[in-house]
Write an enzyme that holds these catalytic residues in place. Sequence first.
Site, mmCIF file in Angstrom:
data_model
loop_
_atom_site.group_PDB
_atom_site.id
_atom_site.type_symbol
_atom_site.label_atom_id
_atom_site.label_comp_id
_atom_site.label_asym_id
_atom_site.label_seq_id
_atom_site.Cartn_x
_atom_site.Cartn_y
_atom_site.Cartn_z
ATOM 1 N N HIS A 1 14.774 -14.570 28.916
ATOM 2 C CA HIS A 1 14.863 -15.235 30.234
ATOM 3 C C HIS A 1 15.909 -16.348 30.254
ATOM 4 O O HIS A 1 15.607 -17.525 30.217
ATOM 5 C CB HIS A 1 13.514 -15.703 30.749
ATOM 6 C CG HIS A 1 12.590 -16.403 29.816
ATOM 7 N ND1 HIS A 1 12.978 -17.462 29.011
ATOM 8 C CD2 HIS A 1 11.263 -16.231 29.590
ATOM 9 C CE1 HIS A 1 11.945 -17.891 28.333
ATOM 10 N NE2 HIS A 1 10.888 -17.162 28.655
ATOM 11 N N HIS B 1 13.100 -19.237 39.003
ATOM 12 C CA HIS B 1 13.514 -19.438 37.615
ATOM 13 C C HIS B 1 15.028 -19.623 37.510
ATOM 14 O O HIS B 1 15.512 -20.383 36.666
ATOM 15 C CB HIS B 1 13.102 -18.240 36.755
ATOM 16 C CG HIS B 1 11.661 -18.217 36.365
ATOM 17 N ND1 HIS B 1 10.666 -17.770 37.204
ATOM 18 C CD2 HIS B 1 11.038 -18.581 35.213
ATOM 19 C CE1 HIS B 1 9.500 -17.866 36.590
ATOM 20 N NE2 HIS B 1 9.696 -18.351 35.378
ATOM 21 N N HIS C 1 3.934 -9.708 31.206
ATOM 22 C CA HIS C 1 2.678 -10.253 30.675
ATOM 23 C C HIS C 1 1.453 -9.717 31.409
ATOM 24 O O HIS C 1 0.353 -9.677 30.838
ATOM 25 C CB HIS C 1 2.684 -11.776 30.766
ATOM 26 C CG HIS C 1 3.697 -12.441 29.895
ATOM 27 N ND1 HIS C 1 3.582 -12.491 28.524
ATOM 28 C CD2 HIS C 1 4.862 -13.057 30.200
ATOM 29 C CE1 HIS C 1 4.629 -13.122 28.018
ATOM 30 N NE2 HIS C 1 5.424 -13.472 29.012
ATOM 31 N N ASP D 1 13.908 -14.109 40.472
ATOM 32 C CA ASP D 1 12.952 -14.387 41.548
ATOM 33 C C ASP D 1 13.423 -15.498 42.468
ATOM 34 O O ASP D 1 12.744 -15.840 43.443
ATOM 35 C CB ASP D 1 11.563 -14.722 40.976
ATOM 36 C CG ASP D 1 11.575 -15.933 40.040
ATOM 37 O OD1 ASP D 1 12.623 -16.579 39.899
ATOM 38 O OD2 ASP D 1 10.509 -16.225 39.461
ATOM 39 N N GLY D 2 14.581 -16.097 42.180
ATOM 40 C CA GLY D 2 15.103 -17.160 43.007
ATOM 41 C C GLY D 2 14.512 -18.521 42.691
ATOM 42 O O GLY D 2 14.912 -19.528 43.286
ATOM 43 N N HIS E 1 9.783 -7.187 29.893
ATOM 44 C CA HIS E 1 9.089 -8.476 29.751
ATOM 45 C C HIS E 1 8.002 -8.581 30.821
ATOM 46 O O HIS E 1 8.229 -9.101 31.919
ATOM 47 C CB HIS E 1 10.105 -9.615 29.887
ATOM 48 C CG HIS E 1 9.614 -10.945 29.411
ATOM 49 N ND1 HIS E 1 10.448 -11.909 28.887
ATOM 50 C CD2 HIS E 1 8.372 -11.487 29.373
ATOM 51 C CE1 HIS E 1 9.745 -12.975 28.558
ATOM 52 N NE2 HIS E 1 8.470 -12.745 28.864
ATOM 53 N N ASP F 1 8.987 -11.096 33.833
ATOM 54 C CA ASP F 1 8.174 -12.108 33.162
ATOM 55 C C ASP F 1 6.893 -12.323 33.973
ATOM 56 O O ASP F 1 6.377 -13.441 34.077
ATOM 57 C CB ASP F 1 8.945 -13.423 33.005
ATOM 58 C CG ASP F 1 8.256 -14.422 32.061
ATOM 59 O OD1 ASP F 1 7.334 -14.010 31.331
ATOM 60 O OD2 ASP F 1 8.625 -15.605 32.090
ATOM 61 N N GLU G 1 6.435 -12.356 22.604
ATOM 62 C CA GLU G 1 7.112 -13.604 22.941
ATOM 63 C C GLU G 1 6.448 -14.705 22.120
ATOM 64 O O GLU G 1 5.550 -15.391 22.554
ATOM 65 C CB GLU G 1 7.023 -13.897 24.436
ATOM 66 C CG GLU G 1 7.920 -15.050 24.854
ATOM 67 C CD GLU G 1 7.923 -15.308 26.352
ATOM 68 O OE1 GLU G 1 8.778 -16.070 26.805
ATOM 69 O OE2 GLU G 1 7.068 -14.743 27.060
#
Length: 384
Positions: A216, A251, A63, A248-249, A61, A274, A131
């Site tokens: 996610h 999300h 982008h 990532d702490g 994932h 992501d 997505e």
Amino acid sequence: MLLTNGRIVTPTGSLDPGWARIDDGVITAVGAGVRPAEPATGEEEIDLGGRWAGPGFIDIHVHGGAGYEVMDGDDACLPPIAVFFAQHGVTSFLPTTYTASRADTLRALEVIAAHQGPIDGGAKVLGAHMEGPYLNPARKGGQSEQYLRGAERDELEAFLATGVVRLMAVAPELEANAGLVEELSARGVVVSAGHTDATYADMASAVERGTSLVTHLFNGMRGIHHREPGAAGAALALDELRCELIADGVHVSPAAMRLVWRAKGPRGVVLVTDAGKAAGMPVGIYERAGRTLEVRGGVMHLPDGTISSSVQTLDTGFRNFCAANSLSFDEAWDCVSRNAAEALGVADRTGTLEAGKDADITVLDTEGQVCATIVAGRVVHRTW
């Protein structure tokens, strides 16, 4: 090439010390000890100096990164993204589209198709992850609502005709998407439930119809309630579902990461970034598809405060996930390699470090910093 004196992460456990031999881009032997008893004459040797060496990271994932984005839709966008992520241990990835017009989406898919396979100095492109656009507006997150829509037969055929779509995120509960999960599964496309307001029952039905992944986890979906566990509850409870997780702490909190590990175990988690175009770039303001995004607090934000993509790299997420769960790197390594390979159906050639697999290898120091990345037997990044 011979890798010696390392902590070699294999499917059956770590070899400390261990070694691995590579010939013509393929792993041909793995063994215990500092080096094999009879090294080949003239063989290039890399002394790992006790560093970790495991199967290359796979990010399903992505982008963008390094100031570029998949939806830029031009031939210049993918090589720098591939090089940037290889510097952070990624050996294979799925360039990921977001919801846009049919024309812009087709152009991005065509660019991905043109770059499938190894990219010089970077990670390999395994195919495309779409997505959307067949997502639920009620859980749009950072997706552009103007382009969200139910599945349309002629449009779907055009997307699939590019031959590059390997994974698609959909909202399986939408009436307009009836039959979409079955159609995609029958045509070899992995289906992920994402940006979805599905109930637990909806998700159980989607699994029966072929859904095998969740996009996610916790983000862009109906959350857990003790009377209606929702999409997130189904993701944790149903063994058939693997879960993407952005570690990532921001999300997902470290406490939630611990919940995920306890529910899904080492084979049910697929760590992803992501990542958007600002990954690896300074804090500031960026433009995406006519919308302004601000990088702050480790993520990209829309003007209304909505989180839209991460700026992390997969090695950072891996370190965060291991720290949150008090795991050694070898205990969690499947979450950045094997699980993704199995989810995509490419585990016959990548995702584990063993004889007969592609020589896609990531080397970490004892702190989890990427020291080297080997793609198809070629060193594309090395720090010592």
